[in-house]
Motif scaffolding. Structure first.
Motif, mmCIF file in Angstrom:
data_model
loop_
_atom_site.group_PDB
_atom_site.id
_atom_site.type_symbol
_atom_site.label_atom_id
_atom_site.label_comp_id
_atom_site.label_asym_id
_atom_site.label_seq_id
_atom_site.Cartn_x
_atom_site.Cartn_y
_atom_site.Cartn_z
ATOM 1 N N PRO A 88 1.158 -4.589 31.314
ATOM 2 C CA PRO A 88 2.462 -4.819 30.691
ATOM 3 C C PRO A 88 3.547 -4.205 31.570
ATOM 4 N N ARG A 89 4.705 -4.799 31.570
ATOM 5 C CA ARG A 89 5.793 -4.353 32.434
ATOM 6 C C ARG A 89 6.106 -2.866 32.253
ATOM 7 N N SER A 90 6.042 -2.373 31.020
ATOM 8 C CA SER A 90 6.381 -0.974 30.756
ATOM 9 C C SER A 90 5.371 -0.003 31.353
ATOM 10 N N CYS A 91 4.174 -0.484 31.711
ATOM 11 C CA CYS A 91 3.121 0.370 32.267
ATOM 12 C C CYS A 91 3.112 0.381 33.788
ATOM 13 N N ARG A 92 3.862 -0.495 34.413
ATOM 14 C CA ARG A 92 3.836 -0.603 35.872
ATOM 15 C C ARG A 92 4.623 0.533 36.513
ATOM 16 N N GLY A 93 3.977 1.250 37.398
ATOM 17 C CA GLY A 93 4.628 2.337 38.106
ATOM 18 C C GLY A 93 5.552 1.800 39.176
ATOM 19 N N VAL A 94 6.843 1.935 38.964
ATOM 20 C CA VAL A 94 7.813 1.391 39.915
ATOM 21 C C VAL A 94 8.782 2.435 40.451
ATOM 22 N N TYR A 95 8.911 3.566 39.770
ATOM 23 C CA TYR A 95 9.883 4.581 40.171
ATOM 24 C C TYR A 95 9.216 5.691 40.969
ATOM 25 N N GLY A 96 9.785 6.008 42.116
ATOM 26 C CA GLY A 96 9.320 7.158 42.884
ATOM 27 C C GLY A 96 9.717 8.440 42.169
ATOM 28 N N ILE A 97 9.213 9.562 42.646
ATOM 29 C CA ILE A 97 9.452 10.832 41.978
ATOM 30 C C ILE A 97 10.940 11.207 41.973
ATOM 31 N N VAL A 133 13.559 9.160 41.891
ATOM 32 C CA VAL A 133 14.241 8.326 40.896
ATOM 33 C C VAL A 133 13.850 8.767 39.488
ATOM 34 N N ALA A 134 12.561 9.031 39.259
ATOM 35 C CA ALA A 134 12.114 9.498 37.944
ATOM 36 C C ALA A 134 12.806 10.809 37.590
ATOM 37 N N SER A 135 12.953 11.680 38.566
ATOM 38 C CA SER A 135 13.634 12.955 38.359
ATOM 39 C C SER A 135 15.088 12.730 37.967
ATOM 40 N N THR A 137 15.350 11.182 34.375
ATOM 41 C CA THR A 137 14.950 12.052 33.265
ATOM 42 C C THR A 137 15.673 13.390 33.248
ATOM 43 N N GLY A 138 16.252 13.766 34.382
ATOM 44 C CA GLY A 138 16.875 15.076 34.475
ATOM 45 C C GLY A 138 15.863 16.204 34.633
ATOM 46 N N ILE A 139 14.637 15.846 34.955
ATOM 47 C CA ILE A 139 13.556 16.816 35.159
ATOM 48 C C ILE A 139 13.285 16.884 36.661
ATOM 49 N N GLY A 140 13.292 18.075 37.210
ATOM 50 C CA GLY A 140 13.109 18.243 38.646
ATOM 51 C C GLY A 140 11.757 17.771 39.144
ATOM 52 N N PRO A 141 11.697 17.362 40.414
ATOM 53 C CA PRO A 141 10.435 16.887 41.000
ATOM 54 C C PRO A 141 9.297 17.909 40.899
ATOM 55 N N GLN A 142 9.610 19.183 41.120
ATOM 56 C CA GLN A 142 8.564 20.212 41.023
ATOM 57 C C GLN A 142 8.006 20.271 39.605
ATOM 58 N N THR A 143 8.881 20.127 38.616
ATOM 59 C CA THR A 143 8.436 20.150 37.220
ATOM 60 C C THR A 143 7.599 18.914 36.912
ATOM 61 N N LEU A 144 7.972 17.773 37.467
ATOM 62 C CA LEU A 144 7.172 16.555 37.277
ATOM 63 C C LEU A 144 5.769 16.751 37.845
ATOM 64 N N ARG A 190 4.077 6.913 41.383
ATOM 65 C CA ARG A 190 4.948 5.856 40.871
ATOM 66 C C ARG A 190 4.983 5.975 39.352
ATOM 67 N N TYR A 191 6.170 6.217 38.825
ATOM 68 C CA TYR A 191 6.349 6.405 37.389
ATOM 69 C C TYR A 191 6.778 5.096 36.737
ATOM 70 N N SER A 192 6.251 4.841 35.545
ATOM 71 C CA SER A 192 6.560 3.633 34.787
ATOM 72 C C SER A 192 7.589 3.949 33.702
ATOM 73 N N GLU A 193 8.063 2.915 33.035
ATOM 74 C CA GLU A 193 8.952 3.110 31.885
ATOM 75 C C GLU A 193 8.246 3.940 30.814
ATOM 76 N N ASP A 194 6.957 3.672 30.591
ATOM 77 C CA ASP A 194 6.187 4.452 29.613
ATOM 78 C C ASP A 194 6.132 5.928 30.010
ATOM 79 N N ASP A 195 5.997 6.201 31.312
ATOM 80 C CA ASP A 195 6.001 7.585 31.784
ATOM 81 C C ASP A 195 7.340 8.255 31.481
ATOM 82 N N LEU A 196 8.435 7.511 31.669
ATOM 83 C CA LEU A 196 9.761 8.071 31.408
ATOM 84 C C LEU A 196 9.937 8.395 29.922
#
Length: 102
Positions: free
Chosen positions: A7-16, A18-20, A23-30, A50-56
């Motif tokens: 499903p589209r929401s499960c596809r990892g598309v964001y690098g760390i 962008v995910a950071s 979400t406002g969460i630092g890469p080290q915390t991720l 690669r972070y997905s929408e579900d991960d976010l």
């Protein structure tokens, strides 16, 4: 299962980075959350996260629980129970929701 079958929401598309930013969460915390078993982002063949929408969405829930003062083992358990509850609700919905005969 190929990536196109996910499903589209499960596809990892964001690098760390962008995910950071999203979400406002630092890469080290991720990375720490991953080491502690709170989430498992997809990996490219080269090992890049690669972070997905579900991960976010999951990260937002983790941040909320952290803000509420829940420790990491507690968050892990809450997320597991919420996932189990969603699976059960989905199965119940798929069976028509009629439990009178059971």
């Amino acid at each position: 299962m190929t990536i196109d079958a996910l499903p589209r929401s499960c596809r990892g598309v964001y690098g760390i980075a962008v995910a950071s930013e999203l979400t406002g969460i630092g890469p080290q915390t991720l990375r720490l959350y991953e080491r502690r078993g709170l989430l498992t982002p997809a990996r490219t063949s080269g090992g890049t996260r690669r972070y997905s929408e579900d991960d976010l969405v999951r990260l937002a829930r983790i941040a909320q629980l952290m803000e509420d003062g829940v420790n990491v083992p507690g968050i892990r358990r809450i997320l597991a129970l919420e996932s189990e509850n969603a699976d059960l609700a989905s199965r119940l919905e798929g069976s028509g929701g009629d439990s009178a005969g059971a």
